[in-house]
Design an enzyme around this catalytic site. Sequence first.
Site, PDB file in Angstrom:
ATOM      1  N   SER A  48       0.844  -1.190   0.000  1.00 18.74           N
ATOM      2  CA  SER A  48       0.000   0.000   0.000  1.00 18.74           C
ATOM      3  C   SER A  48       0.885   1.248   0.000  1.00 18.74           C
ATOM      4  CB  SER A  48      -0.960  -0.039   1.183  1.00 18.74           C
ATOM      5  OG  SER A  48      -1.965   0.937   1.057  1.00 18.74           O
ATOM      6  N   ASP A  56      -8.984  -5.008  -5.915  1.00 16.40           N
ATOM      7  CA  ASP A  56      -8.601  -3.971  -4.962  1.00 16.40           C
ATOM      8  C   ASP A  56      -9.481  -2.733  -5.153  1.00 16.40           C
ATOM      9  OD1 ASP A  56      -7.306  -2.123  -3.319  1.00 16.40           O
ATOM     10  OD2 ASP A  56      -5.318  -2.890  -3.815  1.00 16.40           O
ATOM     11  N   HIS A  67      -7.589  -5.310  -1.199  1.00 13.71           N
ATOM     12  CA  HIS A  67      -6.359  -4.534  -1.054  1.00 13.71           C
ATOM     13  C   HIS A  67      -5.214  -5.335  -0.453  1.00 13.71           C
ATOM     14  CE1 HIS A  67      -3.790  -1.149  -0.908  1.00 13.71           C
ATOM     15  NE2 HIS A  67      -3.836  -0.978   0.393  1.00 13.71           N
TER      16      HIS A  67
END
Length: 712
Positions: free
Chosen positions: A583, A658, A690
């Site tokens: 991320s 995602d 995600h």
Amino acid sequence: MKLLNKITLLVLMVPAMAFAQKKQITLEEAVMQQRTTLAPKRLAQLQWVKGSNDYSYVEKNVLMRGTADSKTATQVLTLEELNSMLKAVHGDTVPKLMGLEWKNKSTLELTWVGKTYQIDAKMKTAVVTDSSTVPPDALVPEVGSNGTAYVLNDNIYVDVKHKAIQVTTDGSRELVYGKSVHREEFGIDKGLFWSPNGNALAFYRMDQSMVTDYPIVDFTEKPAKDKEIKYPFAGGKSHEVTVGVFDITTGKTLYLKTGLPKDHYLTNIAWSPDAKSIYIAELNRDQNEMNLNQYNASTGDFVKTLFTEKDEKYTEPLHPIEFVPGNPNQFVWQSRRDGWNHLYLYKIDGTLVRQLTKGTWEVIDVAGFDAKAANIYFTSTINSGINRDFCVTSVATGKVKRLTSGDGVHTCLYSQEANYFIDNFSSLNVPNVIKLISLEGKEKQTVLTAEDPLKDYAIGTTKMFTIKSKLGEDLFCRMVLPVDFDSTKKYPVIVYVYGGPHVQLVTNTWLGGGDLWYQYMAEKGYIVFTLDNHGSGNRGKAFEQATFRQLGTVEMQDQLSGVDYLKSLKYVDADRMGIHGWSFGGFMTTSLMTRNAGIFKAAVAGGPVIDWSYYEVMYTERYMDTPDQNPAGYKAANLLNYVDQLKGKLMLIHGTSDDVVVWQHSLMYLKKAVSKNVMLDYFVYPGHLHNVRGKDRVHLMGKISQYFLENL
């Protein structure tokens, strides 16, 4: 000479034989058991028994009860006994002992499959006190004193006296009712709010019809199907939120007159104790001005602005106001206005009475007031940014006292009715110790001392320390050394990075807050290093805001300070350094591989943000402003501009479904790499969001491990 060689051989064999007797952590254990069998022992469902100094917990499907006056807990209820009681009143049995809450010293309450039971653990009897009509597929149920509110088929319903009342009728994918809004920023985690008297329900209404439709492809269908979601890109159209109020006595709904502009943020909803007013922390789209506003709950009219907070960069309300019990004319507000998150006492007219906490440390969580509302108990970083301590402050004077001792993380359970609090303590080398501590800070008894869950495994040594940033500030670091470490040898290094706001990776808790995958790689002969750079959490406003309008720049400077430190160590092989993050950490990983190319030999970036203009409104605009306001900042942070600078091996990983960092980010990067003839490795996890969860995570971590094993 031969005899000396034999003696030397025997000396060398002793540690080797000792090492051989220890087990090695498998990848499956590191991933699947790090929060279960390989985690330090805790007391499940630990809670205070209401109205007493007793506490209870569940162990092996048995409810145990302890007391401050005895070190031995007694058995209260078994799973078999509970299910026998439920059968006697025609209830459904439970698969394990869970969900029990003390209503008083002798009575437990359980809600299961639409029924609420009162259980007398001593008499071993159960009584059905309520049979709810809330459907089993209802979403986000919120229980009030007169009913239960929930969302079903996109609309809000209220169950009152076993009668379902439909509150809204036009709910849809574009018109969202009763759920969290603003993509769960600003501390928002729900969308239904009962009034204190239970006669009215406030709720969020989010119109996202104007927000961009974004495709998520479902590959399980034949042919694959497009599942549209709403995704508000930075600088684009944001959704419009209002707050409704449903009166269960009249059946009527009104909306608070929150006014224009419609794309402002309505955060941290709170009712007044008399249920006549609703307070909202309203934030402008630029996120640099917050007004704490009061509304009339009966008419929806704006009453007044109690106060305004402004910041040249951004202000971020994360907590609703909390009224002082028994004093509806005063409330406590949390703010970073002086640079650190602290508590402020206000009058209901908006007049500041006093600042209750002060210093170069942060209030992390408020546990509550004491019975006389004379003191507030809270968790803070008063002793260090890597520690957590339980503290108390006087409402009358603002005098603060630290109640816990010992460096580490204290996670405390407070009850207004007990004379003690329960302290769950952990530190780098202490797995878990649970104690009863008096409200004066004196230890009463030790309830649990957990064994080292890794005592039978060969693990690397974890160290915590600080280094200086180029700005002269301390940066917290954690290092896991290889198993059987030899300082005369050279070792490869994996840097694990996140680096983004609200996250702190290095804490003085068990193993430094590290993941067991680090230990798995330590078995393979790797050093694993982590540094919390500027922008990360719990270090004060200035430390976080140093990255404003230039995400990735200051953070990289700090990470490079960490690299310089690693290179200064004789046992670090500077030619075999890797980096991994997910991320924001994926963004940092890719940044460091290109904007500072040649430092790392191999990298794995998971779910990376590549171009911040493709990320969501609320988060991105807080830290970067809009693309139109800050074109230079967006250009500098756009990793598509550095693809051809890549040196070393880089693998990108993304979940195809995602909905946080959309798949398009890494696909754009992949396309740019192809157009520039840059060799790149790429792997996707079909259907995952995600992050990769469940059993597939073993495959993910195996893939990452293999990449470093092959390339370092």
